[in-house]
Design a protein around this motif. Structure first.
Motif, PDB file in Angstrom:
ATOM      1  N   PHE A 530       0.836  -1.193   0.000  1.00 47.20           N
ATOM      2  CA  PHE A 530       0.000   0.000   0.000  1.00 47.20           C
ATOM      3  C   PHE A 530       0.873   1.246   0.000  1.00 47.20           C
ATOM      4  CE2 PHE A 530       0.808  -0.776   4.436  1.00 47.20           C
ATOM      5  CZ  PHE A 530       0.718   0.437   5.104  1.00 47.20           C
ATOM      6  N   THR A 531       0.238   2.359  -0.284  1.00 47.82           N
ATOM      7  CA  THR A 531       0.925   3.642  -0.391  1.00 47.82           C
ATOM      8  C   THR A 531       0.332   4.622   0.611  1.00 47.82           C
ATOM      9  OG1 THR A 531       1.404   3.311  -2.737  1.00 47.82           O
ATOM     10  CG2 THR A 531       1.458   5.578  -1.927  1.00 47.82           C
ATOM     11  N   ILE A 532       1.206   5.410   1.223  1.00 49.78           N
ATOM     12  CA  ILE A 532       0.787   6.482   2.120  1.00 49.78           C
ATOM     13  C   ILE A 532       1.089   7.804   1.422  1.00 49.78           C
ATOM     14  CG2 ILE A 532       1.123   7.580   4.367  1.00 49.78           C
ATOM     15  CD1 ILE A 532       2.312   4.827   5.273  1.00 49.78           C
ATOM     16  N   MET A 533       0.068   8.632   1.214  1.00 45.39           N
ATOM     17  CA  MET A 533       0.268   9.983   0.695  1.00 45.39           C
ATOM     18  C   MET A 533       0.156  10.948   1.866  1.00 45.39           C
ATOM     19  SD  MET A 533      -1.923   9.791  -2.876  1.00 45.39           S
ATOM     20  CE  MET A 533      -1.205  11.270  -3.583  1.00 45.39           C
ATOM     21  N   ASP A 534       1.222  11.700   2.103  1.00 46.08           N
ATOM     22  CA  ASP A 534       1.304  12.543   3.299  1.00 46.08           C
ATOM     23  C   ASP A 534       1.345  14.013   2.892  1.00 46.08           C
ATOM     24  OD1 ASP A 534       1.774  13.686   5.746  1.00 46.08           O
ATOM     25  OD2 ASP A 534       3.808  12.888   5.981  1.00 46.08           O
ATOM     26  N   PHE A 535       0.324  14.771   3.297  1.00 45.75           N
ATOM     27  CA  PHE A 535       0.251  16.195   2.990  1.00 45.75           C
ATOM     28  C   PHE A 535       0.478  17.062   4.226  1.00 45.75           C
ATOM     29  CE2 PHE A 535      -2.187  14.068  -0.292  1.00 45.75           C
ATOM     30  CZ  PHE A 535      -1.795  14.734  -1.446  1.00 45.75           C
ATOM     31  N   ARG A 536       0.815  16.439   5.370  1.00 46.07           N
ATOM     32  CA  ARG A 536       0.966  17.202   6.612  1.00 46.07           C
ATOM     33  C   ARG A 536       2.278  16.926   7.340  1.00 46.07           C
ATOM     34  NH1 ARG A 536      -3.702  20.713   8.116  1.00 46.07           N
ATOM     35  NH2 ARG A 536      -5.245  20.137   6.534  1.00 46.07           N
ATOM     36  N   GLY A 537       3.182  16.190   6.723  1.00 43.27           N
ATOM     37  CA  GLY A 537       4.425  15.877   7.412  1.00 43.27           C
ATOM     38  C   GLY A 537       4.248  14.894   8.547  1.00 43.27           C
ATOM     39  N   VAL A 538       3.139  14.157   8.532  1.00 38.58           N
ATOM     40  CA  VAL A 538       2.850  13.215   9.617  1.00 38.58           C
ATOM     41  C   VAL A 538       3.868  12.082   9.653  1.00 38.58           C
ATOM     42  CG1 VAL A 538       1.126  11.624  10.558  1.00 38.58           C
ATOM     43  CG2 VAL A 538       0.398  13.771   9.501  1.00 38.58           C
ATOM     44  N   THR A 539       4.363  11.691   8.469  1.00 36.27           N
ATOM     45  CA  THR A 539       5.285  10.551   8.419  1.00 36.27           C
ATOM     46  C   THR A 539       6.650  10.864   9.022  1.00 36.27           C
ATOM     47  OG1 THR A 539       5.733  11.127   6.111  1.00 36.27           O
ATOM     48  CG2 THR A 539       4.162   9.365   6.505  1.00 36.27           C
ATOM     49  N   PHE A 542       7.741   8.411  11.632  1.00 36.64           N
ATOM     50  CA  PHE A 542       8.516   7.200  11.388  1.00 36.64           C
ATOM     51  C   PHE A 542       9.888   7.292  12.048  1.00 36.64           C
ATOM     52  CE2 PHE A 542       5.801   6.380   7.512  1.00 36.64           C
ATOM     53  CZ  PHE A 542       5.326   5.159   7.957  1.00 36.64           C
ATOM     54  N   ALA A 543      10.379   8.516  12.220  1.00 39.62           N
ATOM     55  CA  ALA A 543      11.699   8.705  12.828  1.00 39.62           C
ATOM     56  C   ALA A 543      11.668   8.528  14.336  1.00 39.62           C
ATOM     57  CB  ALA A 543      12.231  10.099  12.488  1.00 39.62           C
ATOM     58  N   ASP A 544      10.460   8.477  14.924  1.00 39.71           N
ATOM     59  CA  ASP A 544      10.342   8.286  16.369  1.00 39.71           C
ATOM     60  C   ASP A 544      10.886   6.911  16.734  1.00 39.71           C
ATOM     61  OD1 ASP A 544       9.328   7.636  18.975  1.00 39.71           O
ATOM     62  OD2 ASP A 544       7.871   9.262  18.746  1.00 39.71           O
ATOM     63  N   PRO A 545      11.853   6.823  17.648  1.00 35.35           N
ATOM     64  CA  PRO A 545      12.413   5.503  18.000  1.00 35.35           C
ATOM     65  C   PRO A 545      11.382   4.556  18.576  1.00 35.35           C
ATOM     66  CG  PRO A 545      13.144   7.211  19.543  1.00 35.35           C
ATOM     67  CD  PRO A 545      12.492   7.920  18.401  1.00 35.35           C
ATOM     68  N   ASP A 546      10.249   5.090  19.063  1.00 29.22           N
ATOM     69  CA  ASP A 546       9.210   4.231  19.622  1.00 29.22           C
ATOM     70  C   ASP A 546       8.245   3.720  18.556  1.00 29.22           C
ATOM     71  OD1 ASP A 546      10.170   4.548  22.170  1.00 29.22           O
ATOM     72  OD2 ASP A 546       8.919   6.302  22.585  1.00 29.22           O
ATOM     73  N   PHE A 547       8.452   4.159  17.271  1.00 27.25           N
ATOM     74  CA  PHE A 547       7.451   3.800  16.265  1.00 27.25           C
ATOM     75  C   PHE A 547       7.238   2.299  16.181  1.00 27.25           C
ATOM     76  CE2 PHE A 547       6.291   2.332  12.055  1.00 27.25           C
ATOM     77  CZ  PHE A 547       5.033   2.882  11.981  1.00 27.25           C
ATOM     78  N   ASP A 548       8.327   1.541  16.145  1.00 31.13           N
ATOM     79  CA  ASP A 548       8.159   0.100  16.026  1.00 31.13           C
ATOM     80  C   ASP A 548       9.056  -0.633  17.007  1.00 31.13           C
ATOM     81  OD1 ASP A 548       8.499  -2.548  13.691  1.00 31.13           O
ATOM     82  OD2 ASP A 548       6.720  -1.974  14.792  1.00 31.13           O
ATOM     83  N   GLY A 549       9.416   0.025  18.088  1.00 34.31           N
ATOM     84  CA  GLY A 549      10.282  -0.611  19.064  1.00 34.31           C
ATOM     85  C   GLY A 549       9.497  -1.213  20.212  1.00 34.31           C
ATOM     86  N   GLY A 627      13.673  -1.536   8.868  1.00 31.64           N
ATOM     87  CA  GLY A 627      12.592  -0.879   9.575  1.00 31.64           C
ATOM     88  C   GLY A 627      12.719   0.630   9.593  1.00 31.64           C
ATOM     89  N   LYS A 628      13.523   1.203   8.709  1.00 30.83           N
ATOM     90  CA  LYS A 628      13.717   2.643   8.650  1.00 30.83           C
ATOM     91  C   LYS A 628      13.123   3.194   7.358  1.00 30.83           C
ATOM     92  CE  LYS A 628      16.195   2.508  12.425  1.00 30.83           C
ATOM     93  NZ  LYS A 628      15.619   3.003  13.694  1.00 30.83           N
ATOM     94  N   LEU A 629      12.634   4.426   7.443  1.00 34.03           N
ATOM     95  CA  LEU A 629      12.139   5.083   6.249  1.00 34.03           C
ATOM     96  C   LEU A 629      13.322   5.699   5.523  1.00 34.03           C
ATOM     97  CD1 LEU A 629       9.290   5.593   5.033  1.00 34.03           C
ATOM     98  CD2 LEU A 629       9.475   7.911   5.893  1.00 34.03           C
ATOM     99  N   VAL A 630      13.551   5.259   4.284  1.00 37.71           N
ATOM    100  CA  VAL A 630      14.656   5.797   3.493  1.00 37.71           C
ATOM    101  C   VAL A 630      14.289   7.220   3.080  1.00 37.71           C
ATOM    102  CG1 VAL A 630      15.987   5.567   1.362  1.00 37.71           C
ATOM    103  CG2 VAL A 630      15.339   3.533   2.662  1.00 37.71           C
TER     104      VAL A 630
END
Length: 789
Positions: A530-539, A542-549, A627-630
């Motif tokens: 799937f694709t995420i289209m982000d118009f608010r800088g919400v993504t 993903f840089a939050d260390p708690d996102f998938d930890g 697990g990181k956003l490139v």
């Protein structure tokens, strides 16, 4: 022993007989070549491939739900312990206590229970332990009493319509049942959205109920859809032993109860139906989505759990809540098991995703009205600088809404106009305006069916009535759903391929829940990413260390404070207003009336029509294997990746020309995250993967497929073949022009209707003199396609 014996020979002649001789039943307790992951999905535009899944050579079971041992086999040329590290890696993933490596001459054993005199030891073939021996060693390590053993060994409910649990589901179930058997009364399970939490809950409840450990059980959720999905699907085998508490009616003759928090509690005492039961009536309560509390009554789930405080409480969530004010772990303890989004994607059980981020000029520069400037309604606009966090709440820029709708529609026109899409908006008013803008951008499809775009929010019955159709894979309409908060959770949208973020989301919990709307896989309907289209800088989250930890506890209650965490404090107030459809609110309550005196509709909003909004940048990103956003640009990432694999252009060219299957090179680059379909969108759709790579990585001028076809036709290439063979090759060349090189390399292409006039696959191949001659002809065709290089 013959050193030339293969791994399979070793298994057949030595390992399997040794295990059987030790007392393991080959049909009931022994499984060979057990694939326990599906393999990470690698998207290829509208299709996909999978990486190789993980597979254990042997898993040995004491009972169907209790794997005790894992064996990794090696051929005769290896040492007895050469497979141990791989076996240990698999055993850690699978939570298996006893690990073995063998080359057919004997076994190397590793005891992960920590109770044996030796961690590792070598065994001869006839010394392999029996099922009872390993069970007693495991039982001793766990300290099970006879009563606890009876609970732990209770099997799963099986049947033709019951899928066996996946490995992570089995671990979650087993660990929970063992913890309950040993008397633990507060348990937390964390499992990513789309991984089957309701199925896990069913098997936990069924095993504890069937074993007699728990006799009356309450399953709590805070949305009707969650309760009804459980009752009608996973829990249906409880049959007449189960009931849903509703309409303030209480019947104490059942054993399994399902309920909404809001259905059993309320501000008025007469609504507190749970008090009709004695505090000791339930001995097990399972709390679904335990990171949330009731949106209507802040004390609802706290009151219920405190009232039934002698029961065992099991909390389940994809997003444990850990802030300075709220903590799941302070109440439930540390998670007994965590299965993360990253792990689910790596295993191939969850869909991978890419991110397309948009930046508008007004989001960067902000907007300030002229002195005395009025909005569409004649209101004088407050003179200050407005920025992204104000848009669609304090200030509505009509053109911004239209621009979002245009970008979403353009993306769908380039990919799939019938892919299910959810647009998350700031509030209900924004969702309604977004629906109108999307309808204007897609007038042709709206004219075909007015439900192409629907606003699905808690205050609109017509929208909520279409929610099931949006979720159901077989239903085409609605295609696009605009919403605010109603669809952030509890919506099992298996075929949702597009998630659009146009809301100011600051909560990592809410963000994870929204991402979870797209993580389910449905291969039957072509949903594999799937694709995420982000118009608010919400993504940026993903840089939050708690996102998938692993969750880390933050909340610390003060002395004398309730040990039960308070409800979420960061649930945006518009969620309260939008959730009216799920909760027991009088029908005459206007949707824009503030609940609890706090709602975003109290905010003054200006509507401005004449401010131009433009796209400053569009950036494609993706979630990699670590697990990181490139975050580097797609072109830079492609260039760096290709040049890491091929140091020079000549090296790439030589490899490309020498390869019998160009598809293999393409798949290798896809595996490393090179998004060729997105490159097509930015460079051009008529280019071959070869030309995209040459252009981006080595700055070469690309040729379209049509240009390459014309170059081939100028040559005398076809004259060496007979008339029938020449006609087939010309069609293959046309197929390349339309669809690319990957589509002519497999002989399956000859099964298509385009080739039926030339006979069956075997008849076509005979025209070339046989299979090998046909394959040579295709390779020569490919060489002609790339000849001028």
């Amino acid at each position: 022993m013959d050193i030339s014996l293969s791994e399979r020979d070793i298994c057949t002649k030595y390992i399997t007989p040794a295990v059987e001789q030790a007392g393991w039943n080959r049909h009931r307790q022994m499984r060979e070549e057990v694939s326990f992951t599906d393999g990470r999905i690698i998207p290829k535009g509208k299709s996909y491939t999978r990486k190789k899944g993980k597979r254990a050579d042997y898993i040995l079971y004491y009972k169907p739900n209790i794997p005790l041992a894992l064996i990794e086999a090696k051929d005769a040329a290896h040492s007895v312990g050469s497979g141990m590290q791989q076996a240990l890696d698999y055993a850690e993933i699978l939570d298996i206590p006893f690990v073995y490596s063998s080359n057919g001459r004997g076994f190397l054993e590793h005891d992960r229970t920590g109770t044996g005199e030796l961690v590792t030891r070598e065994l001869t073939l006839d010394q392999f332990p029996s099922p009872e021996t390993l069970w007693q060693r495991y039982r001793t390590g766990q300290g099970f009493t006879d009563e606890e053993e009876q609970i732990v060994t209770q099997g799963y409910l099986t049947g033709p319509d019951k899928k066996p649990p996946r490995y992570y589901q089995r671990i979650a179930i087993n660990r929970t049942v063992e913890a309950v058997a040993k008397g633990q009364d507060r348990i937390l399970l964390v499992s990513a959205t789309g991984t089957g939490k309701t199925m896990i809950a069913f098997h936990i409840i069924h095993r504890l109920w069937k074993s007699g450990a728990k006799k009356r059980i309450l399953f709590l959720a805070d949305r009707n859809i969650l309760v009804d999905q459980a009752k009608n699907n996973d829990f249906r085998d409880f049959g007449d032993k189960m009931t849903k508490i509703q309409n303030h009616e209480v019947n104490k003759s059942y054993e399994i109860y399902l309920a909404l928090y809001q259905g059993v509690s309320g501000a008025e005492d007469w609504k507190n139906i749970y008090k009709e039961f004695s505090p000791t009536f339930f001995d097990l309560i399972v709390i679904d989505e335990c990171h949330r509390g009731s949106a209507r009554d802040d004390s609802a789930w706290r009151e219920i759990l405190n009232y039934f405080d002698q029961a065992t409480h099991i909390g389940m969530t994809a997003t444990p809540k850990e802030t300075e004010d709220v903590s799941n772990m302070d109440y439930f303890g540390k998670p007994i098991y965590t299965y993360s989004l990253k792990q689910g994607i790596d295993d191939g059980f969850l869909a991978p995703y890419r991110v397309v981020r948009y930046l508008f000029d007004r989001d960067v520069e902000g907007w300030r009205p002229h002195k005395g400037e009025k909005d569409r309604n004649g209101e004088v606009i407050e003179d200050r600088m407005y920025n992204r966090k104000d848009f669609d709440k304090g200030l509505v820029l009509t053109e911004r809404t239209k621009q979002v709708a245009k970008q979403v529609s353009d993306y769908m026109k380039h990919t799939d106009r019938y892919q299910k899409a959810i647009i998350f908006c700031v509030n209900i008013d924004h969702a309604e305006r977004m629906q109108q803008a999307l309808m204007n951008e897609n007038q042709d499809l709206v004219n075909e069916n007015s439900k192409y775009v629907m606003c699905i929010t808690g205050d609109k019955d017509e929208g909520k009535m279409e929610l099931d159709n949006f979720i159901h894979p077989e239903e085409t309409y609605p295609v696009i759903a605009t919403t605010s908060k109603l669809m952030t959770t509890g919506v099992d949208a298996q075929t949702c391929k597009l998630i659009v973020l146009d809301s100011n989301i600051n909560s990592i919990t809410e963000f994870k829940q929204i991402i979870g709307r797209g993580t389910r896989i449905n291969e039957e309907y072509g949903k594999h990413s799937f694709t995420i289209m982000d118009f608010r800088g919400v993504t940026d989250l993903f840089a939050d260390p708690d996102f998938d930890g692993e969750p880390v506890q933050v909340y610390q209650p003060n002395d004398g404070e309730s040990p039960v965490p308070p409800d979420d404090t960061d649930i945006p107030s518009e969620q309260i207003g939008e959730s009216l459809g799920d909760y027991d609110i009088p029908d005459d309550t206007p949707p824009d009336i503030s609940i609890n005196g706090n709602d975003d509709y109290d905010v003054k909003t200006y509507y401005v029509d004449n401010v131009q909004v433009n796209v400053l940048s569009e950036k494609v990103q993706y979630y990699n294997e670590e697990g990181k956003l490139v975050t580097e640009s797609l072109k830079d990432y492609t260039k760096n990746t290709v040049q890491d694999n091929y140091r020079t252009m000549d090296e790439f060219l030589n490899q490309w020309q020498a390869s019998e299957q160009k598809e293999a090179i393409i798949e290798e680059l896809l595996d490393q995250g090179v998004l060729l379909d997105e490159l097509e969108r930015t460079v051009g759709r008529d280019y071959d993967p070869f030309d995209l790579i040459m252009h981006v990585a080595f700055d070469q001028k690309p040729l379209t497929r049509q240009e390459r076809v014309r170059n081939v036709k100028k040559q005398d290439y076809f004259t060496q073949y007979g008339e029938q063979a020449r006609a087939v090759l010309e069609k293959l060349l046309d197929k390349y022009a339309d669809e690319g090189i990957e589509n002519i390399e497999s002989m399956d292409v000859l099964k298509l209707d385009d080739f039926s006039e030339h006979g069956s696959v075997m008849e076509i191949i005979k025209q070339f003199g046989g299979k090998s001659q046909y394959q040579v002809a295709v390779q020569e065709l490919e060489q002609a396609i790339y000849a001028e290089v």
